[in-house]
Write a protein that holds these residues in place. Structure first.
Motif, PDB file in Angstrom:
ATOM      1  N   GLY B 274       0.762  -1.137   0.059  1.00  0.00           N
ATOM      2  CA  GLY B 274       0.017   0.075  -0.129  1.00  0.00           C
ATOM      3  C   GLY B 274       0.677   1.260   0.028  1.00  0.00           C
ATOM      4  O   GLY B 274       0.537   2.334   0.476  1.00  0.00           O
ATOM      5  N   HIS B 276       2.061   4.810  -1.101  1.00  0.00           N
ATOM      6  CA  HIS B 276       1.079   5.742  -1.677  1.00  0.00           C
ATOM      7  C   HIS B 276       1.752   7.055  -1.156  1.00  0.00           C
ATOM      8  O   HIS B 276       1.959   7.365  -0.233  1.00  0.00           O
ATOM      9  CB  HIS B 276      -0.125   5.592  -0.474  1.00  0.00           C
ATOM     10  CG  HIS B 276      -1.155   6.381  -0.678  1.00  0.00           C
ATOM     11  ND1 HIS B 276      -1.996   5.839  -1.997  1.00  0.00           N
ATOM     12  CD2 HIS B 276      -1.749   7.436  -0.076  1.00  0.00           C
ATOM     13  CE1 HIS B 276      -3.027   7.160  -1.951  1.00  0.00           C
ATOM     14  NE2 HIS B 276      -2.814   8.065  -0.839  1.00  0.00           N
ATOM     15  N   HIS B 281       0.298   5.041  -6.430  1.00  0.00           N
ATOM     16  CA  HIS B 281      -0.868   5.048  -5.576  1.00  0.00           C
ATOM     17  C   HIS B 281      -1.047   3.403  -5.472  1.00  0.00           C
ATOM     18  O   HIS B 281      -0.848   2.479  -6.197  1.00  0.00           O
ATOM     19  CB  HIS B 281      -1.640   5.330  -6.920  1.00  0.00           C
ATOM     20  CG  HIS B 281      -1.963   6.642  -7.290  1.00  0.00           C
ATOM     21  ND1 HIS B 281      -2.530   7.663  -6.389  1.00  0.00           N
ATOM     22  CD2 HIS B 281      -1.577   7.222  -8.126  1.00  0.00           C
ATOM     23  CE1 HIS B 281      -2.316   8.720  -7.055  1.00  0.00           C
ATOM     24  NE2 HIS B 281      -1.573   8.637  -8.128  1.00  0.00           N
ATOM     25  N   ASP B 282      -0.958   3.306  -4.189  1.00  0.00           N
ATOM     26  CA  ASP B 282      -1.406   1.694  -3.887  1.00  0.00           C
ATOM     27  C   ASP B 282      -0.281   0.752  -4.299  1.00  0.00           C
ATOM     28  O   ASP B 282      -0.622  -0.157  -5.053  1.00  0.00           O
ATOM     29  CB  ASP B 282      -2.465   1.422  -3.892  1.00  0.00           C
ATOM     30  CG  ASP B 282      -3.253   0.227  -3.183  1.00  0.00           C
ATOM     31  OD1 ASP B 282      -4.142  -0.527  -3.632  1.00  0.00           O
ATOM     32  OD2 ASP B 282      -2.524  -0.318  -2.147  1.00  0.00           O
ATOM     33  N   SER B 284       2.167  -2.366  -4.038  1.00  0.00           N
ATOM     34  CA  SER B 284       2.451  -3.406  -3.238  1.00  0.00           C
ATOM     35  C   SER B 284       3.151  -4.623  -3.942  1.00  0.00           C
ATOM     36  O   SER B 284       2.623  -4.825  -5.147  1.00  0.00           O
ATOM     37  CB  SER B 284       0.943  -4.048  -2.856  1.00  0.00           C
ATOM     38  OG  SER B 284       0.263  -3.070  -2.077  1.00  0.00           O
ATOM     39  N   ALA B 316       7.032   8.126   1.892  1.00  0.00           N
ATOM     40  CA  ALA B 316       5.710   7.753   1.187  1.00  0.00           C
ATOM     41  C   ALA B 316       4.905   7.113   2.265  1.00  0.00           C
ATOM     42  O   ALA B 316       5.446   6.451   3.046  1.00  0.00           O
ATOM     43  CB  ALA B 316       5.535   6.919   0.097  1.00  0.00           C
ATOM     44  N   GLY B 318       2.460   4.081   3.843  1.00  0.00           N
ATOM     45  CA  GLY B 318       2.224   2.715   3.655  1.00  0.00           C
ATOM     46  C   GLY B 318       3.068   1.918   4.511  1.00  0.00           C
ATOM     47  O   GLY B 318       3.873   2.361   5.382  1.00  0.00           O
ATOM     48  N   ARG B 482       1.086   2.708 -10.428  1.00  0.00           N
ATOM     49  CA  ARG B 482       0.749   1.671  -9.780  1.00  0.00           C
ATOM     50  C   ARG B 482       1.368   0.446 -10.635  1.00  0.00           C
ATOM     51  O   ARG B 482       2.094   0.793 -11.766  1.00  0.00           O
ATOM     52  CB  ARG B 482      -0.852   1.468 -10.311  1.00  0.00           C
ATOM     53  CG  ARG B 482      -1.925   2.381  -9.513  1.00  0.00           C
ATOM     54  CD  ARG B 482      -3.194   2.087  -9.748  1.00  0.00           C
ATOM     55  NE  ARG B 482      -4.226   2.545  -8.898  1.00  0.00           N
ATOM     56  CZ  ARG B 482      -4.341   3.820  -9.066  1.00  0.00           C
ATOM     57  NH1 ARG B 482      -4.150   4.583 -10.045  1.00  0.00           N
ATOM     58  NH2 ARG B 482      -5.343   4.366  -8.257  1.00  0.00           N
TER      59      ARG B 482
END
Lengths: 332, 531, 345
Positions: B274, B276, B281-282, B284, B316, B318, B482
């Motif tokens: 995650g 971010h 953006h997100d 993983s 960031a 996460g 992403r």
């Protein structure tokens, strides 16, 4: 394309590492000796024990300020707030301790801490706000000037002219093993800085930051904290110099810090500390302070008028910077 | 010692448009050029190749007058000259487009193009209002209609800056055009534009000399290829294949990269969940021990932010974990302590301290460990360094040598050694082969494989998709911050990576990331209907 | 032999930098200048408000005249400072040149026109000569500007003290009447002159080269620009303007003081920074510096009407300088990031 050992220093492993550029510091020492010799020739008695002691004592104030200036210049900065840092802290000392030893006990630390904090503000401006060092410290100088003059009504306040506390007077002007206290203090500072710069990881990080700030960040050095710390130390040393100068002269005066800006920078330049950062050592700046003071003393003894001092500082800075070349010049 | 040189189309011997004869050039302790000779004919495209430090850039600088030789002669159109600067060279028809662009960032495109040739008014004063129009005309003349001349150069993407630099040079209608790494930031279509431009100029008689590390381009466009090594001319031929070239450039047979590759282990060394912030953006993913995970995708899709976040430079939000332990990375120091290392692309600017010794360069991040209460201890430091220097074979083994005097390859080793000394288990490599010559590139690949074999988790990004494909066990393709696709094992190919990078039509136009082989997919394919 | 060709196979990719219209492009290249106008407007309003509050009337001819006359020395000093700053250097000797210039005007100028003209020329030449020394040391000696100008500052302060050991001397009335006329804001003519000088300079080869050198010295050299000559000229310009500023100062203060120019080192840099000229070189406008000069002059008026002891002036000047530098750095950084990000969509 190939490496090769050209340019590398080969020294026995156990000798403290002396870079080629630190040799400039040795030149400064040589210059100091030359000036004393010439001085003795021109004015017999100049290089006597008493004569040398006098010069050293006068030079010690520059030497103290140059300590802070060296640290800041090593990371590529500069401290132009020296004049009013010294003056404001001297005034703070005078008005807060009003000649009392009892008060001096807490006032002296207070002044030192204040100097350090003000220096830290300089560091914050440079490191965090991205204000160029010249601008930040120049601005701080103005700020301190305004505050000091404004709050003391132009030095007309009641306590402004207080004498320095006797204990301080004794510490600075009194003798320890035949040497003035002032010189002992200078010696201690020199030892401290030498250890700091040559033998601690903090010192190594200073040189790395002065050489390449971006790479230092990526190698894990906290450049922000380092910068703030060094400017803080510069403020501290200026405050210390202000305190000692007050004790030496008996009281705080208007404009007492003014000559020390040019002198500290000249000392740093003579000592081979590169204005671009990353090169040089305090011992060089110290030798530079002594050389400069000796030079001015010789000239004054030969009836140089007072305004000539400033001219000498300026000429020395320019000539030495040109001579030393490498340290002061941009890469081709 | 020239290999067979191709005969130009005519049989008469033509006088070289420009040549250097037995030139020497020394920079301090480094002999950059040693009795080097070179000549190029009018109307030909002549490629100049060699390792970094072989003298190509120095030769170009000599030929265009930016610097002067210590010995030997430079001749333009047969006449011996002593060029005192770029303007004198330009007066003789020799113009250069530099790799380190000579564009002035805070001036507009127009001001840059027309510098010293501005439209003037009555009193000899520059007419600023006409600048943009005049510049637009110049750009259009060379087939460029998509760059607004009134914008500041610094706002342009690198590729467009390079185009402006090239147009600037070409618009001076030179007899000899020197291009230093002209395609390093250009995408496929832009490279085609350049080659068309070059071919047109050559038909009209201009001599074009260029340097490049991209072998496909060199083979495609060059009429003749000259190889330099160690500051001197080694060979000139009409054609060379890559292996031959590497042999000539390095003097040794190329190591063949990534032949046998060990399989990654079971342990997850790097866990990202995650992530971010900024452009991310997100994001993983995981990297196992011994695994090389490549990061692909068009430029500017968040790869840089990812690496900077993983090293604490641009933190960031996460969860990040190293070897199962959660870590907070707010600064590079945190990352180093957590066992993460970052090798950046610009080793001189961002990595090394050229004036300082190998020892000091190697130990900077670990000073805390080898010092006792802040005081450095020379014996442990020297011991640690001695080991690393021997292991990597750095320079001549003298740890006090200044890093600035080392060759590019050795410098890269110092950088790698620094991170090996920290005992990093997670190694982030960001475009470390950028601007690196073929021989050293192969060396680097070998070392990266070694790292993985020794159990490190490697995250590898390169602007050349082919390298990512070649090196990785797994590839994560990024798009708009992403991870859009993950490719494993046999799925991995440069073509697939590019396709995955482009698939989403929302992404609209964007330059193809500097791909190695011509991708099977037409870059604008996604507009003609998805495949 | 031409390099034009029939249209290439495919034009390079589109997606150029700015998609904004002319206004946003204008702001991109002149961010600093716009901020300076804004700041000047704010300062003016503040001054008007405070003045009206205190005196229940708006400033009249007298106030306008004295404000303009007070601003003029700084206008010239700041405009001169712009040139070295644009080359990413700095001229700390401005204050020293003004010291000497002021001292010479107060002691050497006779009341006759001939003497005045002669000494005006000599003083300007002196400023130019100082600038020449500075420039040569920076460009050919390759020394850092801070170091060089600090050195010359020291020397100049010494020289000023030699010329005029104690404050005194008188500026010839003719000079005062011309350069600092107390009756009406004729000083605005001088300000207009300064603006015109900048306008012309910007459109000369010299002007373009200053920007080029400040942007990227190495790139400029590779383009055939005579970097060293340009640098020397930048400092000569600064020195000459500083000398002129010293004359204006002598006219305004009607007397001499070897230390009266000292403060101008700080405030000329402050004016330049407030005016949006980047200390890192390559961007900014001399008009901004002139605006900055007015901002600082108005600041002093504002302080006065806010009943602040004039002894505190350096405090406010210092704070202003630092704030301006910090804000411009941060604003510039933020704006650029936004523009670069937008251009990469």
């Amino acid at each position: 394309m190939t490496g090769g050992v050209t340019g590398a220093e080969r020294r026995p492993a156990w000798l403290p590492r002396i870079r080629p550029d630190r040799q400039l510091g040795w030149y400064a020492l040589a210059a100091a000796i030359v000036v004393f010799v010439v001085g003795e020739l021109i004015q017999p008695g100049f290089a006597s024990a008493a004569g040398v002691k006098t010069v050293l004592v006068v030079a010690s104030f520059v030497g103290l300020v140059a300590a802070g200036q060296t640290l800041v210049v090593l990371i590529g900065g500069i401290d132009l707030s020296v004049p009013w840092m010294m003056n404001s802290m001297a005034v703070l000392l005078a008005t807060a301790s009003i000649g009392s030893n009892a008060r001096a006990a807490w006032v002296v630390p207070l002044v030192l801490i204040t100097g350090a904090l003000l220096g830290a503000v300089n560091g914050l401006g440079v490191a965090v706000l991205s204000v160029p060092a010249v601008v930040m410290t120049l601005g701080m100088n103005g700020v301190l000037q305004g505050l000091t003059l404004g709050l003391t009504g132009g030095f007309t306040c009641a306590t402004c002219g207080s004498a320095a506390p006797p204990a301080l007077d004794a510490a600075v002007n009194g003798s320890v093993f035949g040497l003035p206290g002032q010189l002992i203090i200078l010696f201690l500072v020199a030892v401290l800085l030498t250890v700091l710069l040559s033998w601690t990881s903090f010192g190594r990080r200073i040189y790395a930051t002065g050489t390449n700030p971006r790479a230092s960040v990526l190698a894990g050095v906290n450049v922000t904290r380092l910068t703030i710390g060094l400017y803080s130390l510069s403020g501290l040393f200026a405050a210390l110099a202000g305190i000692l100068l007050t004790a030496y002269g008996g009281k705080a005066t208007l404009g007492m810090g003014d000559p020390y800006l040019f002198q500290s920078i000249a000392a740093v330049v003579i000592g081979g500390v590169s204005i671009l950062g990353g090169r040089g050592h305090y011992l060089g700046a110290l030798a530079g302070s002594i050389t400069l003071t000796a030079l001015v003393s010789v000239l004054l003894a030969k009836d140089m008028p007072d305004y000539g001092r400033d001219v000498v500082y300026g000429v020395v800075v320019l000539v030495i910077a040109l001579l030393y070349g490498r340290g002061e010049r941009e890469a081709a | 010692m020239t290999a067979t040189s191709s005969e130009p189309r005519t049989t008469e011997t033509r006088r070289p448009a420009i040549e250097a004869e037995l030139v020497d050039k020394r920079y301090g302790p480094i002999q950059a050029l040693r009795q080097a000779s070179f000549s190029a004919l009018p109307g030909e495209v002549h490629a100049l190749v060699g390792e970094n430090g072989a003298g190509k850039s120095t030769l170009i600088k000599l030929l265009c007058g930016v610097t002067q030789p210590d010995g030997g002669t430079v001749r333009v159109a047969g006449e011996a000259v002593s060029l005192s600067g770029a303007s004198e060279a330009a007066a003789r028809g020799v113009v250069t487009a530099f790799q380190e662009l000579t564009l002035l960032p805070f001036l507009t495109v127009a001001e840059n193009l027309l510098l010293d040739h501005e439209p003037r008014g009555a009193l000899g004063l520059i007419r600023r209002r006409e600048l943009a129009d005049r510049a637009r005309a110049v750009l259009a003349e060379h087939g460029v209609d998509s760059i607004d001349p009134a914008v500041l150069v610094e706002t342009l993407p690198l590729a467009q800056q390079q185009i402006v630099e090239i147009v600037r040079a070409v618009s001076q209608r030179p007899n000899v055009l020197l291009l230093d790494e002209p395609t390093s930031s250009l995408a496929e279509r832009e490279v085609e534009w350049l080659f068309d431009l070059v071919r047109t100029m050559c038909r009209a008689g201009t001599c074009v000399i260029f340097t490049s590390h991209r072998w496909r381009e060199v083979s495609a466009i060059a009429d003749r290829i000259t190889v330099f090594r160690g500051g001197t001319h080694v060979a000139t031929a009409a054609a060379l294949d890559e292996d031959e070239a590497i042999l000539l450039m390095t003097g040794r047979a190329p190591s063949h990269s990534v032949g046998e590759r060990s399989e990654p282990g079971q342990r997850t060394l790097l866990g990202v969940d995650g992530l971010h912030g900024g452009r991310l953006h997100d994001v993983s993913f995981e990297v196992q021990e011994g695994e090389i995970v490549g990061v692909g995708g068009l430029e500017g899709q968040g790869q840089r932010d990812l690496f900077l976040a993983l090293f604490g430079v641009r933190p960031a939000a996460g969860r990040i974990s190293v070897d199962g332990t959660a870590v907070r990375l707010h600064s590079p120091k945190d990352a180093i302590r957590a066992g993460i290392a970052l090798v950046p692309e610009d080793r001189k600017g961002e990595g090394l301290f050229l004036r300082m010794s190998i020892r000091e360069n190697l130990t900077l991040p670990i000073l805390g460990r080898i010092a006792g209460r802040g005081l450095l201890r020379s014996a442990p430091e020297r011991a640690a360094v001695r080991g690393m220097v021997a292991q990597l074979g750095i320079g001549t083994g003298d740890q006090e040598q200044a890093v600035g005097t080392l060759s590019g390859g050795n410098q890269q080793k110092v950088l790698l050694g620094r991170w090996l000394l920290t005992g990093a288990r997670v190694v982030l490599l960001y475009d470390v082969t950028r601007g690196v010559d073929l021989g050293t590139k192969r060396d680097i690949f070998a070392r990266v494989s070694e790292l993985a074999e020794r159990g490190a988790a490697v995250l590898f990004y390169s602007s050349e998709t082919e390298e990512v494909a070649r090196m990785s066990h797994r590839v994560l393709v990024m798009r708009e911050g992403r991870i859009a696709t993950e490719l494993t094992g046999d799925e991995i190919s440069a073509e697939r990576i590019v396709r995955a990078a482009l698939r989403d039509p929302v992404t609209a136009v964007g330059p193809v990331s500097s791909a190695g082989p011509v991708p099977a997919v037409d870059p604008s394919g996604e507009r003609r209907g998805d495949r | 032999m031409t390099a034009t060709q029939t249209s290439p196979s495919a034009p390079p990719t589109s997606g150029s930098g700015e998609n904004g219209g002319p206004l946003s492009r204008l702001s991109a290249q002149n961010t600093g200048l716009l901020l300076a106008w804004l700041l000047a407007a704010v300062m003016l309003v503040l001054y008007l408000v405070l003045f009206a509050a205190r005196k229940s009337a708006l400033p009249g001819n007298f106030e306008l005249t004295s404000t303009v006359n007070n601003a003029v020395p700084l206008v010239f000093a700041a405009l001169g400072q712009t040139f070295p700053v644009l080359t990413s250097g700095l001229d700390l000797s401005v204050g020293g040149v003004m010291d000497v210039s002021n001292s010479l005007a107060a002691t050497q100028m006779g009341t006759g026109v001939g003497s005045i003209l002669l000494w005006t020329v000599l003083i300007l030449l002196f400023g130019a000569a100082t600038g020449l020394v500075n420039g040569l040391l920076v460009a050919y000696g390759r020394l850092q500007p801070i170091l060089v100008t600090l050195g010359t500052l020291a020397i100049l302060q010494g020289i000023a003290l030699k010329v005029l050991p104690q404050p005194g001397g008188t500026t010839p009335p003719l000079v005062t009447r011309t350069l600092s006329n107390p009756d009406a804001p004729y000083g605005l003519i001088l300000v207009a002159l300064a603006c015109a000088l900048w306008f012309v300079a910007r459109r000369t080869t010299f002007g373009m080269r200053i920007y080029a050198v400040g942007n990227d010295r190495i790139a400029a050299r590779a383009r055939g620009i005579p970097v060293r000559r340009t640098l020397v000229l930048a400092y000569v310009t600064s020195g000459t303007f500083a000398a002129a500023a010293g004359l204006m100062l002598a006219a305004t203060t009607t007397g001499g003081d070897a230390a009266s120019g000292d403060v101008f080192t700080l405030i000329s840099i402050a004016a330049v920074v407030i005016g949006g000229v980047s200390l890192f070189g390559g961007r900014g406008s001399g008009i901004g510096a002139i605006l900055g000069a007015f901002v600082l002059t108005l600041l002093i008026n504002v302080l006065f009407f806010a009943s602040i002891d004039p002894l505190f002036q350096p405090f406010y000047e210092g704070v202003f300088l630092v704030l301006a530098a910090a804000l411009t750095a941060l604003a510039g950084y933020w704006l650029r990031r936004r523009r670069i990000e937008r251009s990469q969509r």
